[in-house]
Design an enzyme around this catalytic site. Structure first.
Site, PDB file in Angstrom:
ATOM      1  N   THR A   1       0.875  -1.178   0.000  1.00 14.10           N
ATOM      2  CA  THR A   1       0.000   0.000   0.000  1.00 14.10           C
ATOM      3  C   THR A   1       0.908   1.222   0.000  1.00 14.10           C
ATOM      4  O   THR A   1       2.002   1.172   0.554  1.00 14.10           O
ATOM      5  CB  THR A   1      -0.862  -0.014   1.286  1.00 14.10           C
ATOM      6  OG1 THR A   1      -1.789  -1.080   1.183  1.00 14.10           O
ATOM      7  CG2 THR A   1      -1.601   1.302   1.510  1.00 14.10           C
TER       8      THR A   1
ATOM      9  N   ARG B   1     -14.839  -6.027  -0.592  1.00 10.48           N
ATOM     10  CA  ARG B   1     -14.182  -5.696   0.691  1.00 10.48           C
ATOM     11  C   ARG B   1     -13.503  -4.322   0.574  1.00 10.48           C
ATOM     12  O   ARG B   1     -12.829  -4.022  -0.400  1.00 10.48           O
ATOM     13  CB  ARG B   1     -13.161  -6.767   1.033  1.00 10.48           C
ATOM     14  CG  ARG B   1     -12.375  -6.523   2.336  1.00 10.48           C
ATOM     15  CD  ARG B   1     -11.049  -5.830   2.112  1.00 10.48           C
ATOM     16  NE  ARG B   1     -10.264  -5.709   3.325  1.00 10.48           N
ATOM     17  CZ  ARG B   1      -9.161  -4.968   3.428  1.00 10.48           C
ATOM     18  NH1 ARG B   1      -8.719  -4.315   2.383  1.00 10.48           N
ATOM     19  NH2 ARG B   1      -8.501  -4.898   4.556  1.00 10.48           N
TER      20      ARG B   1
ATOM     21  N   ASP C   1      -9.000   0.030   5.238  1.00 13.28           N
ATOM     22  CA  ASP C   1      -8.904   1.297   5.975  1.00 13.28           C
ATOM     23  C   ASP C   1      -8.425   2.463   5.115  1.00 13.28           C
ATOM     24  O   ASP C   1      -8.656   3.619   5.462  1.00 13.28           O
ATOM     25  CB  ASP C   1      -7.917   1.138   7.146  1.00 13.28           C
ATOM     26  CG  ASP C   1      -6.516   0.781   6.654  1.00 13.28           C
ATOM     27  OD1 ASP C   1      -6.398  -0.106   5.782  1.00 13.28           O
ATOM     28  OD2 ASP C   1      -5.538   1.401   7.117  1.00 13.28           O
TER      29      ASP C   1
ATOM     30  N   GLY D   1      -6.103  -3.743   7.475  1.00 14.62           N
ATOM     31  CA  GLY D   1      -7.108  -2.692   7.405  1.00 14.62           C
ATOM     32  C   GLY D   1      -8.231  -2.815   8.415  1.00 14.62           C
ATOM     33  O   GLY D   1      -8.669  -1.812   8.987  1.00 14.62           O
TER      34      GLY D   1
END
Ligand code: ASP
Length: 324
Positions: free
Chosen positions: A191, A219, A222, A245
Site C-alpha cells: 500500500t 471488501r 482502511d 485494514g
C-alpha cells in the site's frame, strides 16, 4: 515467559528504540521547517535476503517519489499537490500494491481504494472498490473538490472520474506477471501513502491500495476510510497508515492518534507510540505522520516498512527494515 510474550516484549523494545531514533526533530521547540515530506510503500514482511535488484528497485522508487514531492514543496506548491503527485507516481509503479500491480481479489480483479485529506479545511475525498480508474488517487481528489461527499464507491466513483476526464482503463491494465502469479497467496505488502507539510504550514495526507490479497469482492479496507487509514488536520497532524485494514478501521487508528494529541496533549511521537504499542499487535502494520511543527514519525510493528523522508535541510532517505 511464553514465547509469544518474549516476542511481544522484544518487538515493543524495538519499537521504542526505533521511535527515538527517527523522531529527532525535537518536541515542537524548534523552528518549523519550511516543508517536510514522508512516504511509505507498505508495511509487512520483506525478507532480508531478498534479491538485491528488487531491494534496489524499491529504494529507487521511494527516492523518485520523494524527489517528485519535494520539487513541488520546494517551489512553494501545496502539500495537497505534493501528496497527490507522490501517490500517483507509486500507483503507476507496478512494484507496489496500488494502481498497476495491485493485488487481486477472489475474482482475479484489482479493486482499488484511495483517499486524500487536507489539514487546512479538513476536507477529504475517497474512492473504494474501483476497477477501471488508472489513478484512484486522482478520483479521490475529485470527490473532495467537486462533490459534497467524502466517499464514493464502484460505479458512482467511476462515473465521476470518467465525466471529469480521468484516464479509464480495462481491468487487465492492472495485471502484472507478479500479481497474477501470486493471485491466491498475495500478502498485501505495498500500500502506498504520503504526508506533507508545505510552506504555508498546511498538512495533507494521501493513501492508495489494492487492499488485501485474495479479498472478497467488495471488501473495503482502511485506506479510503478517513480517520482509519488517512487523516489530516492542521491542529494536529497528517497521517497515512498501512497494514491490516480491519484492525485500523475498528480502532480508528489515524483519528485516534490525532485525538491523543488534541485532547491529551501528547506529542506526535507519544501518540503514535501509544497506539502502536497498545492498540496494534506485532505484524499489524505502521504509520507515517508529520505534525504541525514539522516533526515526523515513521513507525511500524512489522519486520519492515518501505518508507522515506525528506524536508528542508534534510537529505532524502529511503529505508526498508528497522535497523536502517
Ligand atoms: N491497509 C490496507 C488494507 O487493509 C492494506 C495494506 O496496507 O497492506 O486495505
Amino acid at each position: 515467559m511464553s514465547r509469544s510474550r518474549v516476542i511481544l516484549l522484544f518487538s515493543t523494545l524495538l519499537l521504542i528504540v526505533f521511535t527515538v531514533v527517527f523522531s529527532t526533530r525535537g518536541k515542537g521547540t524548534h523552528e518549523r521547517p519550511k516543508y517536510m515530506l514522508v512516504v511509505h510503500g507498505g508495511a509487512g514482511y520483506y525478507p532480508k535476503d531478498s534479491p538485491k535488484e528488487i531491494t534496489e528497485a524499491y529504494n529507487r522508487s521511494l527516492l523518485n517519489a520523494l524527489k517528485i514531492g519535494e520539487d513541488i514543496l520546494k517551489s512553494g506548491g501545496t502539500s495537497l499537490d505534493a501528496v497527490t503527485a507522490v501517490v500517483q507516481y507509486f500507483e503507476n509503479d507496478s512494484l507496489f500494491n496500488a494502481g498497476k500491480g495491485a493485488v487481486l481479489n477472489r475474482d482475479g480483479i484489482a479493486q482499488l481504494d484511495a483517499s486524500v485529506m487536507e489539514g487546512k479545511t479538513t476536507k477529504a475525498g475517497a474512492v473504494a472498490a474501483v476497477e477501471h480508474i488508472k489513478n484512484p488517487i486522482l478520483a479521490a481528489r475529485l470527490v473532495m473538490e467537486k462533490t459534497p461527499h467524502v466517499l464514493l464507491t464502484g460505479y458512482g466513483a467511476e462515473r465521476l472520474a470518467k465525466e471529469n476526464g480521468l484516464e479509464m482503463v480495462d481491468s487487465s491494465y492492472f495485471y502484472t506477471a507478479k500479481n497474477r502469479a501470486n493471485w491466491k497467496d498475495a500478502k498485501s505488502k505495498g500500500t502506498v501513502g504520503a504526508v506533507a507539510l508545505d510552506m504555508e504550514g498546511n498538512l495533507a495526507a494521501a493513501t492508495s491500495t489494492g487492499g488485501t490479497g485474495y479479498k472478497l469482492p467488495g471488501r473495503i479496507g482502511d485506506s479510503p476510510i478517513i480517520g482509519a487509514g488517512t487523516y489530516a488536520n492542521n491542529n494536529t497532524l497528517g497521517i497515512s497508515a498501512t497494514g491490516k485494514g480491519e484492525k485500523f478501521i475498528r480502532n480508528s487508528v489515524a483519528f485516534r492518534i490525532s485525538a491523543l494529541m488534541e485532547y491529551k496533549n501528547m506529542s506526535l511521537e507519544e501518540a503514535c507510540s501509544e497506539v502502536l504499542n497498545n492498540v496494534l499487535d506485532p505484524e499489524d502494520g505502521g504509520v507515517i505522520a508529520i505534525d504541525k511543527n514539522g516533526n515526523f514519525v515513521l513507525m511500524f510493528t512489522t519486520n519492515s516498512m518501505f518508507r522515506g523522508f525528506t524536508g528542508e535541510g534534510l537529505t532524502p532517505k529511503a529505508m526498508i527494515w528497522r535497523d536502517e
